[in-house]
Design an enzyme around this catalytic site. Structure first.
Site, PDB file in Angstrom:
ATOM      1  N   SER A 110     -31.300 -30.843 -48.554  1.00  0.00           N
ATOM      2  CA  SER A 110     -30.431 -30.169 -47.582  1.00  0.00           C
ATOM      3  C   SER A 110     -29.711 -28.990 -48.241  1.00  0.00           C
ATOM      4  CB  SER A 110     -29.447 -31.185 -46.999  1.00  0.00           C
ATOM      5  OG  SER A 110     -29.376 -31.068 -45.614  1.00  0.00           O
TER       6      SER A 110
ATOM      7  N   LYS B 161     -11.623 -27.432 -25.651  1.00  0.00           N
ATOM      8  CA  LYS B 161     -10.705 -27.307 -26.771  1.00  0.00           C
ATOM      9  C   LYS B 161     -10.646 -28.631 -27.540  1.00  0.00           C
ATOM     10  CE  LYS B 161      -7.436 -25.635 -29.394  1.00  0.00           C
ATOM     11  NZ  LYS B 161      -7.739 -24.597 -30.406  1.00  0.00           N
TER      12      LYS B 161
END
Length: 321
Positions: free
Chosen positions: A122, A174
């Site tokens: 990764s 949000k």
């Protein structure tokens, strides 16, 4: 009386001579230790001396300003080449991106070769691609090309104990996901767009740096890891070997003498803000008669804390439990 005075004067002279030679002896020992360190230990070779620089990338990769500054110093040093020794499962996407960019800037000044000592998965593989050439041990692990966004959701647990977390937000998306409420389809789609965007950047990096075809790109970017031997056939690595293989490549392709000493460059180490907790875990185990597990607890606590401090998008390989 005169004899006594002469004896006193002689003794004082002798003491001064002894003090002088003691000082000289101490300075000689200090100089010998310093010189011995520079000669014996590759990491202590002066930056102004011709050498091959080695940097070590291990553990979880996060943004690290000190490491970037160190790479910039290597670029200005008398290092003739750089070996990047990697053993990392990855880390944050931004940390891997920062390291990759710094290595590419360094590669504009010096030949850079990556050596996968154990794992370059990764974000660790992103770092490896910052080099001009990738060498991996036969059974080292490379790949895990992908991005993940993880967060705990304790909604059901809170419901069982009668706790409800409420919020008042300026807009529906949000601070989502927050883990205290079920993830809405809209929130899931928003997070997925972040993952897809970073994944596209990661795949583009592999395509550009490794020059793989579209068919092979699809094969190597499905998230799995490969051995160094498999990675060679898939164009994820250039050679199977170790640091000696990397030195041979530098000599063969870049004209960097194999006789040059290696200097390991390191950043100044900073203590973890959670080091007290790691130490407490080991101390408690030892105090209760479980000395054999004290070291294990210390390492396990450190690993858990390292992961706990990660946030945002991760380019991180995780072995199944």
């Amino acid at each position: 009386m005169s004899l006594d005075v002469d004896q006193i004067v002689d003794r004082r002279r002798l003491r001064r001579k002894l003090s002088f030679w003691r000082v000289v002896g101490v300075l000689a020992v200090v100089a010998a230790v310093a010189v011995g360190g520079y000669v014996t230990y590759g990491r202590d070779i002066l930056p102004s001396s011709p050498h091959v620089a080695r940097i070590v990338v291990g553990g979880i990769i996060r943004t690290d300003r000190e490491r970037v500054e160190m790479l910039d110093r290597i670029a200005k040093s008398n290092a003739k080449a750089v070996i990047v020794s990697i053993d990392s499962p990855g880390g944050t996407v931004t940390g891997a991106e920062q390291l990759y960019d710094a290595l590419r800037r360094l590669a504009e000044k010096k030949p850079v070769v990556a050596v996968v000592e154990g794992m370059a998965a990764s974000g660790g593989y992103i770092a490896a691609m910052g080099a001009d050439h990738i060498v991996a041990r036969r059974n080292g692990m490379v790949g895990s090309i992908g991005v993940i966004f993880q967060y705990p959701n304790v909604t059901e647990l809170l419901g069982k104990i009668g706790v409800t977390v409420e919020d008042i937000k300026s807009s529906p998306l949000k601070a989502v996901p927050n883990g205290y409420q079920p993830t809405s389809p809209e929130a899931r789609a928003a997070i997925n767009s972040l993952v897809v965007d970073s994944y596209g950047w990661f795949k583009g990096l592999v395509s550009d740096r490794r020059k793989v075809s579209d068919t092979r790109l699809a094969e190597v970017t499905d998230g799995r890891v490969f051995t160094g031997h498999q990675g060679l056939a898939l164009q994820l690595v250039d050679e199977v070997g170790d640091e000696r293989t990397a030195r041979a490549w530098l000599a063969r392709e870049k004209g960097v003498s194999e006789d040059l000493r290696v200097r390991t460059w390191r950043t100044e180490k900073t203590s973890s803000e959670f080091s007290w907790l790691r130490g407490m875990a080991a101390t408690l185990a030892a105090a209760t008669g479980f000395e054999s597990v004290a070291g294990y607890l210390s390492e396990a606590t450190q690993s858990a804390l390292e992961r706990a401090k990660l946030d945002g998008l991760l380019a991180l390989w995780q072995a199944p439990i």
